[in-house]
Design a protein around this motif. Sequence first.
Motif, PDB file in Angstrom:
ATOM      1  N   GLN A   1       0.836  -1.209   0.000  1.00  0.00           N
ATOM      2  CA  GLN A   1       0.000   0.000   0.000  1.00  0.00           C
ATOM      3  C   GLN A   1       0.858   1.240   0.000  1.00  0.00           C
TER       4      GLN A   1
ATOM      5  N   MET B   1      -4.391   7.130   6.501  1.00  0.00           N
ATOM      6  CA  MET B   1      -4.436   5.673   6.585  1.00  0.00           C
ATOM      7  C   MET B   1      -4.763   5.232   8.006  1.00  0.00           C
TER       8      MET B   1
ATOM      9  N   ALA C   1      -8.662   5.277   8.221  1.00  0.00           N
ATOM     10  CA  ALA C   1      -9.236   4.233   7.368  1.00  0.00           C
ATOM     11  C   ALA C   1      -9.119   2.865   8.030  1.00  0.00           C
ATOM     12  N   VAL C   2      -7.963   2.586   8.647  1.00  0.00           N
ATOM     13  CA  VAL C   2      -7.755   1.252   9.181  1.00  0.00           C
ATOM     14  C   VAL C   2      -8.503   1.041  10.489  1.00  0.00           C
TER      15      VAL C   2
ATOM     16  N   ASP D   1     -11.986  -0.319   9.896  1.00  0.00           N
ATOM     17  CA  ASP D   1     -11.976  -1.748   9.565  1.00  0.00           C
ATOM     18  C   ASP D   1     -11.660  -2.599  10.792  1.00  0.00           C
TER      19      ASP D   1
ATOM     20  N   GLU E   1      -9.943   2.687  -0.863  1.00  0.00           N
ATOM     21  CA  GLU E   1      -9.847   1.244  -0.621  1.00  0.00           C
ATOM     22  C   GLU E   1      -8.397   0.872  -0.296  1.00  0.00           C
ATOM     23  N   ALA E   2      -8.223   0.005   0.719  1.00  0.00           N
ATOM     24  CA  ALA E   2      -6.870  -0.412   1.092  1.00  0.00           C
ATOM     25  C   ALA E   2      -6.494  -1.712   0.406  1.00  0.00           C
ATOM     26  N   ASP E   3      -7.499  -2.532   0.083  1.00  0.00           N
ATOM     27  CA  ASP E   3      -7.205  -3.840  -0.504  1.00  0.00           C
ATOM     28  C   ASP E   3      -7.920  -4.003  -1.839  1.00  0.00           C
TER      29      ASP E   3
ATOM     30  N   HIS F   1      -4.193   6.387  -4.319  1.00  0.00           N
ATOM     31  CA  HIS F   1      -5.069   5.256  -4.623  1.00  0.00           C
ATOM     32  C   HIS F   1      -4.499   4.435  -5.773  1.00  0.00           C
TER      33      HIS F   1
ATOM     34  N   THR G   1      -1.415   2.411  -4.450  1.00  0.00           N
ATOM     35  CA  THR G   1      -1.765   1.192  -3.721  1.00  0.00           C
ATOM     36  C   THR G   1      -2.255   0.117  -4.681  1.00  0.00           C
TER      37      THR G   1
END
Lengths: 293, 397
Positions: A217, A223, A226-227, A230, B207-209, B233, B236
């Motif tokens: 990433q 970040m 965002a994490v 989740d 989106e991270a994944d 983005h 990544t």
Amino acid sequence: MEPSFLFGQFLGGLTAAMFLFLIASGLSLIFGVLRVLNFAHGSFYMLGAYLAWQIVRWVGPEGEGFWLAALGAALGVAILGAAIERLLLRHLYRREELYQLLFTYALVLVLADVAKVTWGTGQLSVSRPPSLSGSLQLLGITVPHYNLFIILLGPTIALVFWLLLQRTAIGRVVRAAALDREMLSALGANVGWIYTGMFFVGSFLAGLGGALVTPTQSIVPGMDVAVIVDAFIVVVIGGLGSFWGTFLGALIFGQVLAFGILVFPGFSIFAVSALMATILVVRPWGLLGRPIR
Amino acid sequence: MRRRALLVLPGFLALLLPVDASAQKTIKVGYPMILSGPGALFGEPSLKGAQMYVDELNAKGGVLGRKIELIPRDTKGNADEAVRVSRELILKDNVDFLVGTLTSAEGPAVSTIAKENKIVFVAAIPKTDQLTAPANLHPYVFRTASTTTIEGRTAAEIVAKWGVKRIGTMSPDYAYGQDATKAFVEHLKKIKPDVEIVDQQWPKLGEADYTPFINAQMAKKPEAVFSSLWGGHFLTFAKQAKPLGYFDALKYNFIGAGEAASLESAKTMGADYPVGIWGNSYDVWDWKAGPDAHKQYISRLKEYTKQDPPSSWPITGYIAMQMLVEGIKKANSTDSDKVAKAMLDLTVETPIGKQTLRAKDHTANRGQFWGKTVMDPKLGHAVMQEVLYIDPAPFMD
């Protein structure tokens, strides 16, 4: 649908799950023992990523410096976490939980600015270590070595922690601290240091997660937030404070995300959020959690 | 649409501006822009470009004998904040004009403030078509940015020449990503009716994944993919897609809008960049086929920003300011009503060539630079092999 594709989707979900487990397990451990909902856990994760980038820069991107960077970053974050617990958070245990929440939220803002001042707002990037930069063919799909490493690392860490908690003297004390801090304290254990130690370990996991995620990433401001969202979803699904619950929650999160986009394309996050909402209604303490007394 | 913290900049710049009591009052231009948070990566250099233009102009005596004072305000990438600082600029700082904004949320929001206060606003970076769509158009809003229509259609023109039939898209699920992708798909179908859109993936913004999206797309076996993932983005996404063999499977028939080939993106990724894909950028520092004016602009920019190669974003602020000043000149007034009229169909010789603000939609024929990327061994990162500036005039509505 070809089976190889479904397998690829499964492995993708598994990789995402193991990253999330690394991060969420720290959050869950800290909550399990200290009963502190650490909003700044995502910030520790972000600092892990930035520190890893910094160390890679110092030792040079060639060779296996990445591993040193990952460990160094995790340790750095762990020390910071322990210092914050010892010097600041400690004073809030006797107050209402709201104050702890506000404090950890303030940490989010402070650490975000610290990162911004130190590393700027640009996107940073770390390459995969040369030893894991390749990929292999497995049942018709390409699996990067690095993803495979993450898939194996997750269960390894889970197992090590479970053994430590269940089979060692320290583990017993930690479990006791989670159950009844006053009683343990009355029995002569130094609960203060147990708390600091748990914060150290939890922050270590966050830092490690942040460092290990960098080869897959970009490192950007934001970040952290965002994490943490989740990670919260994962622990809510699994049960706050439940170690295996977190593992299960991460697995479910990863797979629902991976396969959810096939069922609801364009609503990638919907399936996960719907699942969390359902669990909050039916079983608010999570799949493997215990109802809070 | 889009990212360094310069919290002290506004005040600092104001201090730096020379106070000349003998000159007439300065013309004040408010510059709402993202100067903190992720968007500042682009907002800050955009401000630099605007400031460079203003400094150069003031050194030559300004416009209508008056100097220009640029007043930057941080929008923090938030439309509400952009509205707040714009109101403040108008009411407290008494600015004569507004120039700036970055995201497709900020632009339209500030446009409504410009309309309310009857003040000319030049949008420098927002690409959303909504900004100047008939329902939202008013006399005071102008755009020197490119648009989602231009970006999508230009990409379609390029892909149409690749000889591919099975097309996929990979774009962030919000206004900018959807609009650019829609423009691409519609235009490609029009100019090359035999193409088939075999897959469209919509990862959420941030989106991270991307792995599930990448796998799902590869399973549909597209021959080429259009993407409007931008900035971090795109970074990544590409880092995850490359080891999965995604770009190899596409034979590098991948076109990244959203400045995927900009210096900023290429430099950050270094050797991890999927070298061989196509991408675009607002500016390039080595436009060999470009006019002398561009070469001179680049050398001045290098000196001004002490960066070599220089950022690809200052041009956004530079041209926006240039358009406004030429409008003031033509109107021979700083009255917004007169300047707004003068800006209709105004053509200006900018560093990237002639730009015209069409009377019809107040939008410039702002194209971007497109090219296939190659590795530059000297710089250690990807660059555009052959830089194409594509003038969008033929396929703007």
